[in-house]
Design a protein around this motif. Structure first.
Motif, PDB file in Angstrom:
ATOM      1  N   ALA A  33       7.163   2.523  -4.426  1.00  0.00           N
ATOM      2  CA  ALA A  33       6.940   2.028  -3.060  1.00  0.00           C
ATOM      3  C   ALA A  33       8.206   2.166  -2.217  1.00  0.00           C
ATOM      4  CB  ALA A  33       6.480   0.573  -3.092  1.00  0.00           C
ATOM      5  N   LEU A  34       9.349   1.844  -2.792  1.00  0.00           N
ATOM      6  CA  LEU A  34      10.614   1.968  -2.057  1.00  0.00           C
ATOM      7  C   LEU A  34      10.921   3.428  -1.740  1.00  0.00           C
ATOM      8  CD1 LEU A  34      12.721  -0.676  -4.002  1.00  0.00           C
ATOM      9  CD2 LEU A  34      11.901  -0.860  -1.638  1.00  0.00           C
ATOM     10  N   ALA A  35      10.615   4.343  -2.658  1.00  0.00           N
ATOM     11  CA  ALA A  35      10.837   5.770  -2.415  1.00  0.00           C
ATOM     12  C   ALA A  35       9.940   6.267  -1.284  1.00  0.00           C
ATOM     13  CB  ALA A  35      10.580   6.571  -3.688  1.00  0.00           C
ATOM     14  N   ILE A  36       8.695   5.836  -1.266  1.00  0.00           N
ATOM     15  CA  ILE A  36       7.772   6.241  -0.203  1.00  0.00           C
ATOM     16  C   ILE A  36       8.252   5.700   1.138  1.00  0.00           C
ATOM     17  CG2 ILE A  36       5.424   5.918   0.699  1.00  0.00           C
ATOM     18  CD1 ILE A  36       4.496   5.997  -2.283  1.00  0.00           C
ATOM     19  N   ARG A  37       8.666   4.440   1.146  1.00  0.00           N
ATOM     20  CA  ARG A  37       9.166   3.857   2.396  1.00  0.00           C
ATOM     21  C   ARG A  37      10.401   4.613   2.892  1.00  0.00           C
ATOM     22  NH1 ARG A  37      11.076  -2.277   2.500  1.00  0.00           N
ATOM     23  NH2 ARG A  37      12.821  -1.349   1.390  1.00  0.00           N
ATOM     24  N   ARG A  38      11.308   4.936   1.988  1.00  0.00           N
ATOM     25  CA  ARG A  38      12.526   5.657   2.375  1.00  0.00           C
ATOM     26  C   ARG A  38      12.189   7.047   2.902  1.00  0.00           C
ATOM     27  NH1 ARG A  38      16.644   6.119   5.024  1.00  0.00           N
ATOM     28  NH2 ARG A  38      18.470   7.077   4.107  1.00  0.00           N
ATOM     29  N   SER A  59      -2.119   4.449  -8.225  1.00  0.00           N
ATOM     30  CA  SER A  59      -2.294   3.050  -7.813  1.00  0.00           C
ATOM     31  C   SER A  59      -1.565   2.766  -6.502  1.00  0.00           C
ATOM     32  CB  SER A  59      -1.831   2.093  -8.908  1.00  0.00           C
ATOM     33  OG  SER A  59      -0.448   2.245  -9.158  1.00  0.00           O
ATOM     34  N   MET A  60      -0.394   3.388  -6.295  1.00  0.00           N
ATOM     35  CA  MET A  60       0.346   3.163  -5.049  1.00  0.00           C
ATOM     36  C   MET A  60      -0.360   3.840  -3.878  1.00  0.00           C
ATOM     37  SD  MET A  60       2.723   1.517  -3.654  1.00  0.00           S
ATOM     38  CE  MET A  60       3.331   0.891  -5.211  1.00  0.00           C
ATOM     39  N   VAL A  61      -0.848   5.040  -4.074  1.00  0.00           N
ATOM     40  CA  VAL A  61      -1.593   5.737  -3.019  1.00  0.00           C
ATOM     41  C   VAL A  61      -2.806   4.902  -2.629  1.00  0.00           C
ATOM     42  CG1 VAL A  61      -2.940   7.800  -2.465  1.00  0.00           C
ATOM     43  CG2 VAL A  61      -0.748   8.031  -3.641  1.00  0.00           C
ATOM     44  N   ASN A  62      -3.501   4.350  -3.619  1.00  0.00           N
ATOM     45  CA  ASN A  62      -4.672   3.510  -3.330  1.00  0.00           C
ATOM     46  C   ASN A  62      -4.289   2.241  -2.580  1.00  0.00           C
ATOM     47  OD1 ASN A  62      -6.447   5.319  -4.491  1.00  0.00           O
ATOM     48  ND2 ASN A  62      -6.452   4.307  -6.477  1.00  0.00           N
ATOM     49  N   LYS A  65      -3.635   3.233   1.053  1.00  0.00           N
ATOM     50  CA  LYS A  65      -4.858   3.608   1.759  1.00  0.00           C
ATOM     51  C   LYS A  65      -5.811   2.426   1.978  1.00  0.00           C
ATOM     52  CE  LYS A  65      -5.269   8.470   0.507  1.00  0.00           C
ATOM     53  NZ  LYS A  65      -6.130   9.456  -0.168  1.00  0.00           N
ATOM     54  N   SER A  66      -5.642   1.382   1.219  1.00  0.00           N
ATOM     55  CA  SER A  66      -6.542   0.240   1.307  1.00  0.00           C
ATOM     56  C   SER A  66      -6.366  -0.512   2.628  1.00  0.00           C
ATOM     57  CB  SER A  66      -6.277  -0.719   0.145  1.00  0.00           C
ATOM     58  OG  SER A  66      -7.023  -1.905   0.299  1.00  0.00           O
ATOM     59  N   THR A  67      -7.471  -1.003   3.156  1.00  0.00           N
ATOM     60  CA  THR A  67      -7.391  -1.813   4.379  1.00  0.00           C
ATOM     61  C   THR A  67      -7.124  -3.282   4.048  1.00  0.00           C
ATOM     62  OG1 THR A  67      -9.789  -2.115   4.360  1.00  0.00           O
ATOM     63  CG2 THR A  67      -8.911  -0.277   5.686  1.00  0.00           C
ATOM     64  N   ALA A  68      -7.240  -3.642   2.790  1.00  0.00           N
ATOM     65  CA  ALA A  68      -6.985  -5.023   2.370  1.00  0.00           C
ATOM     66  C   ALA A  68      -5.484  -5.295   2.310  1.00  0.00           C
ATOM     67  CB  ALA A  68      -7.611  -5.269   1.001  1.00  0.00           C
ATOM     68  N   VAL A  74       4.599  -5.820  -4.784  1.00  0.00           N
ATOM     69  CA  VAL A  74       5.032  -4.737  -3.902  1.00  0.00           C
ATOM     70  C   VAL A  74       4.365  -4.811  -2.532  1.00  0.00           C
ATOM     71  CG1 VAL A  74       5.562  -3.183  -5.817  1.00  0.00           C
ATOM     72  CG2 VAL A  74       3.319  -3.094  -4.752  1.00  0.00           C
ATOM     73  N   GLY A  75       3.593  -5.846  -2.295  1.00  0.00           N
ATOM     74  CA  GLY A  75       2.812  -5.967  -1.067  1.00  0.00           C
ATOM     75  C   GLY A  75       3.617  -5.869   0.216  1.00  0.00           C
ATOM     76  N   THR A  76       4.791  -6.462   0.235  1.00  0.00           N
ATOM     77  CA  THR A  76       5.632  -6.415   1.437  1.00  0.00           C
ATOM     78  C   THR A  76       6.072  -4.985   1.738  1.00  0.00           C
ATOM     79  OG1 THR A  76       6.430  -8.639   0.988  1.00  0.00           O
ATOM     80  CG2 THR A  76       7.731  -7.320   2.507  1.00  0.00           C
ATOM     81  N   VAL A  77       6.427  -4.244   0.702  1.00  0.00           N
ATOM     82  CA  VAL A  77       6.848  -2.855   0.891  1.00  0.00           C
ATOM     83  C   VAL A  77       5.653  -2.008   1.318  1.00  0.00           C
ATOM     84  CG1 VAL A  77       7.981  -0.853  -0.155  1.00  0.00           C
ATOM     85  CG2 VAL A  77       8.691  -3.157  -0.806  1.00  0.00           C
ATOM     86  N   VAL A  78       4.483  -2.258   0.737  1.00  0.00           N
ATOM     87  CA  VAL A  78       3.269  -1.538   1.133  1.00  0.00           C
ATOM     88  C   VAL A  78       2.980  -1.800   2.610  1.00  0.00           C
ATOM     89  CG1 VAL A  78       0.759  -1.385   0.806  1.00  0.00           C
ATOM     90  CG2 VAL A  78       2.285  -1.446  -1.184  1.00  0.00           C
TER      91      VAL A  78
END
Length: 121
Positions: A33-38, A59-62, A65-68, A74-78
């Motif tokens: 998640a941190l790598a994607i954010r960076r 799982s991270m891609v999902n 993409k989730s609207t939930a 990792v929710g804060t980074v997502v």
């Protein structure tokens, strides 16, 4: 633990790449998640308007993409990722096989032996 990212243009040519060492992190999902954010931060600072972000972590891609709302560790980074993604004209996320992500994993592992790296072509 380290993280890495590679940004390519629509022809597959590498535009920029980077890695960073993550101190005190041992959770792979959080590192992803941190790598994607960076990567999103770098793409935005480099003036990219339209991007496709590929990850071998389904799982991270999902989660992205989730609207939930993600209430995991990792929710804060997502949430940050979703906010950053909304700033692009076009931003999509896709899952790729691990074998398609070899360069990123080598960059991430190289953090153990070198300082942070950012390269631009």
């Amino acid at each position: 633990m380290g993280m890495g990212f590679v940004a390519r243009n629509h022809l597959g040519k590498c535009m920029f790449a980077g890695n960073e060492q993550l101190q005190g992190f041992s959770e792979p999902a959080l590192a992803e998640a941190l790598a994607i954010r960076r990567a999103l931060e770098v793409c935005r600072s480099e003036g990219c308007l339209s991007i496709v972000l590929a990850s071998d972590c389904l799982s991270m891609v999902n989660k992205i993409k989730s609207t939930a709302q993600d209430r995991s560790r990792v929710g804060t980074v997502v949430s940050d990722i979703k906010s950053l993604a909304s700033g692009f004209t076009r931003c999509s996320f896709l899952h790729v096989r691990r074998g398609m992500n070899v360069a990123v994993h080598k960059l991430a592992r190289s953090c153990e032996h070198s300082v942070n790296l950012f390269l631009s072509w």
